[in-house]
Design a protein around this motif. Structure first.
Motif, PDB file in Angstrom:
ATOM      1  N   PHE A 126      27.775  60.011  78.226  1.00  0.00           N
ATOM      2  CA  PHE A 126      28.943  59.144  78.077  1.00  0.00           C
ATOM      3  C   PHE A 126      30.002  59.878  77.269  1.00  0.00           C
ATOM      4  CE2 PHE A 126      31.497  56.077  75.727  1.00  0.00           C
ATOM      5  CZ  PHE A 126      31.844  55.163  76.699  1.00  0.00           C
TER       6      PHE A 126
ATOM      7  N   GLU B  20      25.688  65.937  68.936  1.00  0.00           N
ATOM      8  CA  GLU B  20      25.817  65.422  67.567  1.00  0.00           C
ATOM      9  C   GLU B  20      26.519  66.413  66.639  1.00  0.00           C
ATOM     10  OE1 GLU B  20      25.275  62.578  65.954  1.00  0.00           O
ATOM     11  OE2 GLU B  20      24.515  61.386  67.610  1.00  0.00           O
TER      12      GLU B  20
ATOM     13  N   GLN C 154      20.208  47.318  76.140  1.00  0.00           N
ATOM     14  CA  GLN C 154      19.246  46.547  75.345  1.00  0.00           C
ATOM     15  C   GLN C 154      19.809  45.155  75.047  1.00  0.00           C
ATOM     16  OE1 GLN C 154      16.902  48.978  72.298  1.00  0.00           O
ATOM     17  NE2 GLN C 154      18.826  50.097  72.470  1.00  0.00           N
TER      18      GLN C 154
ATOM     19  N   GLN D 215      38.269  62.369  76.802  1.00  0.00           N
ATOM     20  CA  GLN D 215      37.335  63.506  76.818  1.00  0.00           C
ATOM     21  C   GLN D 215      36.998  63.903  78.253  1.00  0.00           C
ATOM     22  OE1 GLN D 215      34.262  61.831  74.256  1.00  0.00           O
ATOM     23  NE2 GLN D 215      34.594  63.453  72.756  1.00  0.00           N
TER      24      GLN D 215
ATOM     25  N   ASP E 241      33.677  49.143  75.150  1.00  0.00           N
ATOM     26  CA  ASP E 241      33.478  49.608  76.528  1.00  0.00           C
ATOM     27  C   ASP E 241      32.206  50.431  76.707  1.00  0.00           C
ATOM     28  OD1 ASP E 241      34.588  51.443  74.915  1.00  0.00           O
ATOM     29  OD2 ASP E 241      36.046  52.240  76.346  1.00  0.00           O
ATOM     30  N   VAL E 242      31.346  50.463  75.672  1.00  0.00           N
ATOM     31  CA  VAL E 242      30.088  51.195  75.816  1.00  0.00           C
ATOM     32  C   VAL E 242      28.999  50.222  76.278  1.00  0.00           C
ATOM     33  CG1 VAL E 242      28.322  52.569  74.648  1.00  0.00           C
ATOM     34  CG2 VAL E 242      30.721  52.813  74.002  1.00  0.00           C
ATOM     35  N   LEU E 243      28.322  50.631  77.353  1.00  0.00           N
ATOM     36  CA  LEU E 243      27.263  49.808  77.915  1.00  0.00           C
ATOM     37  C   LEU E 243      26.127  49.635  76.905  1.00  0.00           C
ATOM     38  CD1 LEU E 243      26.520  48.721  80.870  1.00  0.00           C
ATOM     39  CD2 LEU E 243      25.056  50.731  80.992  1.00  0.00           C
TER      40      LEU E 243
ATOM     41  N   LYS F  54      23.261  48.209  64.304  1.00  0.00           N
ATOM     42  CA  LYS F  54      22.395  48.690  63.223  1.00  0.00           C
ATOM     43  C   LYS F  54      22.942  48.213  61.884  1.00  0.00           C
ATOM     44  CE  LYS F  54      21.202  52.977  65.560  1.00  0.00           C
ATOM     45  NZ  LYS F  54      21.985  54.120  65.999  1.00  0.00           N
TER      46      LYS F  54
ATOM     47  N   LYS G  92      22.026  67.989  61.384  1.00  0.00           N
ATOM     48  CA  LYS G  92      22.420  68.222  59.986  1.00  0.00           C
ATOM     49  C   LYS G  92      21.433  69.131  59.267  1.00  0.00           C
ATOM     50  CE  LYS G  92      25.540  65.059  60.667  1.00  0.00           C
ATOM     51  NZ  LYS G  92      26.769  65.516  61.267  1.00  0.00           N
TER      52      LYS G  92
ATOM     53  N   LYS H  77      30.218  60.901  58.845  1.00  0.00           N
ATOM     54  CA  LYS H  77      29.500  62.164  59.024  1.00  0.00           C
ATOM     55  C   LYS H  77      28.105  61.997  59.614  1.00  0.00           C
ATOM     56  CE  LYS H  77      31.846  64.970  55.606  1.00  0.00           C
ATOM     57  NZ  LYS H  77      31.825  65.429  54.213  1.00  0.00           N
ATOM     58  N   LEU H  78      27.475  60.839  59.392  1.00  0.00           N
ATOM     59  CA  LEU H  78      26.096  60.710  59.877  1.00  0.00           C
ATOM     60  C   LEU H  78      25.755  59.338  60.460  1.00  0.00           C
ATOM     61  CD1 LEU H  78      23.236  61.993  60.108  1.00  0.00           C
ATOM     62  CD2 LEU H  78      22.737  61.023  57.868  1.00  0.00           C
ATOM     63  N   LEU H  79      26.070  58.277  59.722  1.00  0.00           N
ATOM     64  CA  LEU H  79      25.522  56.963  60.105  1.00  0.00           C
ATOM     65  C   LEU H  79      26.031  56.474  61.451  1.00  0.00           C
ATOM     66  CD1 LEU H  79      25.584  55.110  56.651  1.00  0.00           C
ATOM     67  CD2 LEU H  79      23.753  56.463  57.673  1.00  0.00           C
ATOM     68  N   ALA H  80      27.297  56.768  61.766  1.00  0.00           N
ATOM     69  CA  ALA H  80      27.846  56.322  63.050  1.00  0.00           C
ATOM     70  C   ALA H  80      28.269  57.526  63.879  1.00  0.00           C
ATOM     71  CB  ALA H  80      29.054  55.423  62.816  1.00  0.00           C
ATOM     72  N   ASN H  81      28.206  57.399  65.175  1.00  0.00           N
ATOM     73  CA  ASN H  81      28.810  58.390  66.066  1.00  0.00           C
ATOM     74  C   ASN H  81      30.082  57.750  66.606  1.00  0.00           C
ATOM     75  OD1 ASN H  81      29.658  59.890  68.311  1.00  0.00           O
ATOM     76  ND2 ASN H  81      27.587  60.688  68.612  1.00  0.00           N
TER      77      ASN H  81
ATOM     78  N   LEU I 295      23.495  58.407  75.775  1.00  0.00           N
ATOM     79  CA  LEU I 295      23.039  57.048  75.501  1.00  0.00           C
ATOM     80  C   LEU I 295      21.665  56.823  76.118  1.00  0.00           C
ATOM     81  CD1 LEU I 295      26.270  55.081  76.508  1.00  0.00           C
ATOM     82  CD2 LEU I 295      25.538  55.684  74.191  1.00  0.00           C
TER      83      LEU I 295
ATOM     84  N   LEU J 218      16.729  51.526  81.034  1.00  0.00           N
ATOM     85  CA  LEU J 218      15.818  51.419  79.889  1.00  0.00           C
ATOM     86  C   LEU J 218      14.438  52.004  80.149  1.00  0.00           C
ATOM     87  CD1 LEU J 218      16.749  47.788  78.768  1.00  0.00           C
ATOM     88  CD2 LEU J 218      17.452  49.900  77.678  1.00  0.00           C
TER      89      LEU J 218
ATOM     90  N   LEU K 211      17.621  57.303  63.783  1.00  0.00           N
ATOM     91  CA  LEU K 211      19.068  57.010  63.743  1.00  0.00           C
ATOM     92  C   LEU K 211      19.688  57.104  65.125  1.00  0.00           C
ATOM     93  CD1 LEU K 211      21.334  56.111  61.820  1.00  0.00           C
ATOM     94  CD2 LEU K 211      21.886  58.522  61.500  1.00  0.00           C
ATOM     95  N   ARG K 212      19.949  58.300  65.609  1.00  0.00           N
ATOM     96  CA  ARG K 212      20.316  58.530  67.014  1.00  0.00           C
ATOM     97  C   ARG K 212      19.653  59.837  67.398  1.00  0.00           C
ATOM     98  NH1 ARG K 212      24.877  57.772  64.289  1.00  0.00           N
ATOM     99  NH2 ARG K 212      25.174  60.025  64.247  1.00  0.00           N
TER     100      ARG K 212
ATOM    101  N   THR L  76      34.574  59.462  76.177  1.00  0.00           N
ATOM    102  CA  THR L  76      35.785  58.647  76.331  1.00  0.00           C
ATOM    103  C   THR L  76      36.571  59.148  77.541  1.00  0.00           C
ATOM    104  OG1 THR L  76      37.090  60.134  74.953  1.00  0.00           O
ATOM    105  CG2 THR L  76      35.932  58.346  73.820  1.00  0.00           C
TER     106      THR L  76
ATOM    107  N   VAL M  82      32.238  58.363  68.688  1.00  0.00           N
ATOM    108  CA  VAL M  82      32.551  58.340  70.130  1.00  0.00           C
ATOM    109  C   VAL M  82      32.145  56.982  70.718  1.00  0.00           C
ATOM    110  CG1 VAL M  82      32.112  59.413  72.374  1.00  0.00           C
ATOM    111  CG2 VAL M  82      32.189  60.828  70.329  1.00  0.00           C
ATOM    112  N   ILE M  83      31.046  56.426  70.208  1.00  0.00           N
ATOM    113  CA  ILE M  83      30.534  55.189  70.809  1.00  0.00           C
ATOM    114  C   ILE M  83      30.403  54.023  69.834  1.00  0.00           C
ATOM    115  CG2 ILE M  83      29.215  56.084  72.771  1.00  0.00           C
ATOM    116  CD1 ILE M  83      26.749  56.121  70.823  1.00  0.00           C
TER     117      ILE M  83
ATOM    118  N   VAL N 268      28.426  61.938  74.205  1.00  0.00           N
ATOM    119  CA  VAL N 268      27.153  61.516  73.602  1.00  0.00           C
ATOM    120  C   VAL N 268      26.149  61.242  74.729  1.00  0.00           C
ATOM    121  CG1 VAL N 268      28.073  60.441  71.507  1.00  0.00           C
ATOM    122  CG2 VAL N 268      27.821  59.079  73.572  1.00  0.00           C
TER     123      VAL N 268
END
Lengths: 80, 227
Positions: free
Chosen positions: B146, B93, A17, B151, A12-14, A40, B64, A64-68, B102, B107, B56-57, B148, A70-71, B100
């Motif tokens: 964004f 984060e 891209q 949330q 459900d995340v837009l 990714k 960190k 902990k880092l690579l993915a968030n 986005l 764009l 990354l994001r 949930t 929430v989305i 988060v």
């Protein structure tokens, strides 16, 4: 040992891209495409030789880092 | 009042923030991200910019870095922590504020003045500001807030929405939403309202001859409200 991870956006995340890529593909004549979602990909080389331990460690990295979370979802696809 | 602005590699609004804080009476210190301990502060600011090149994001790498554990401890013990733009991205984060940020819906990198409506004045950041609407500047590529549904419900139940994009009269409508944020959200608090994350840059609106004065209202008020 090399482990691969794929991170994808949750359903459900837009993904603007992905949408634009879809439109471009459509314009190029790939008209059967129904949806494109961009994600990714990571290759992680670790000294750990035990596949289970290595996989557990990469899972921690994802959380902990690579993915968030929430989305994004993560999928550990390969341990070799 | 003492403040600290954290500089990460790639921060570029840290000195603007330093100028703004000093102009309104704060004794500010700049803190490099590799420091372990914060100087004694009444307010900690995570500034705007592109920390770690947005790798990354946005904000994920900075969240960190070494100093952040002290910032998180400071926030958890009730200290005031404010994240502007990239600083907001760093805050989400760390999990200090929910949700988060986005990529903008259309764009595009957006760089313009916007109006925001102050939704809650029961906190040190906006208490005693007479205006209900402020004109502030935004400049971001990833400001599309964004979260949930669970949330969102929690944020609304606890009145954690700080500011919404609106028109100059304070009308909150989709057409005044620059980036696709849920419910036009431009800034949110943590539950306790000592942590504020927002996309607009008040530090860019402190010179009437150059920009505007609504940022001045914000900082003047801030220093008076910090205990």
């Amino acid at each position: 040992m090399k482990i691969s991870v794929i991170i994808t956006l949750k359903k459900d995340v837009l993904d603007p891209q992905g949408k634009v890529i879809h439109q471009a593909l459509d314009g190029m004549g790939f008209n059967d495409v129904e949806e494109v979602r961009q994600g990714k990909y990571f290759e992680i080389n670790t000294k750990e030789t035990n596949p289970k331990k290595a996989k557990d460690e990469v899972e921690e990295m994802c959380k902990k880092l690579l993915a968030n979370l929430v989305i994004e979802n993560y999928k550990i696809i390969d341990a070799q | 009042m003492k403040s600290a602005v954290i500089t990460f590699p790639g921060s570029n609004c840290d000195r603007d923030m330093d100028v703004a804080l000093k102009k309104f009476g704060f004794k500010n210190k700049m803190v490099w991200h590799q420091e372990v301990e914060l100087p004694k502060s009444d307010l900690v600011v995570l500034p705007g910019g592109f920390s770690y090149g947005d790798y990354l994001r946005c904000g994920s790498m900075a969240s960190k870095s070494k100093i952040m554990q002290s910032v998180i401890n400071f926030a958890n013990s009730g200290g005031m922590v404010m994240g502007i733009c990239n600083g907001f991205q760093i805050l989400v984060e760390t999990g200090l504020v929910p949700g988060v940020l986005l990529r903008n819906k259309y764009l595009e990198f957006i760089c313009k003045n916007v109006f925001v409506k102050i939704r809650d004045k029961n906190n040190a950041y906006f208490k005693n500001i007479k205006n209900n609407v402020l004109e502030l500047h935004i400049a971001h590529n990833e400001g599309n807030y964004f979260c949930t549904n669970d949330q969102l419900k929690e944020i609304e139940d606890n009145a954690q929405i700080a500011i919404n994009y609106c028109d100059n009269q304070g009308k909150i409508e989709k057409s005044f939403n620059p980036n696709g944020s849920i419910k036009n959200i431009a800034g949110i608090f943590n539950k306790e309202k000592n942590v504020l994350g927002m996309m607009p840059h008040p530090e860019r609106m402190i010179e009437p001859s150059l920009s505007g004065e609504d940022g001045s209202l914000f900082f003047k008020n801030l220093i008076n409200n910090i205990k």
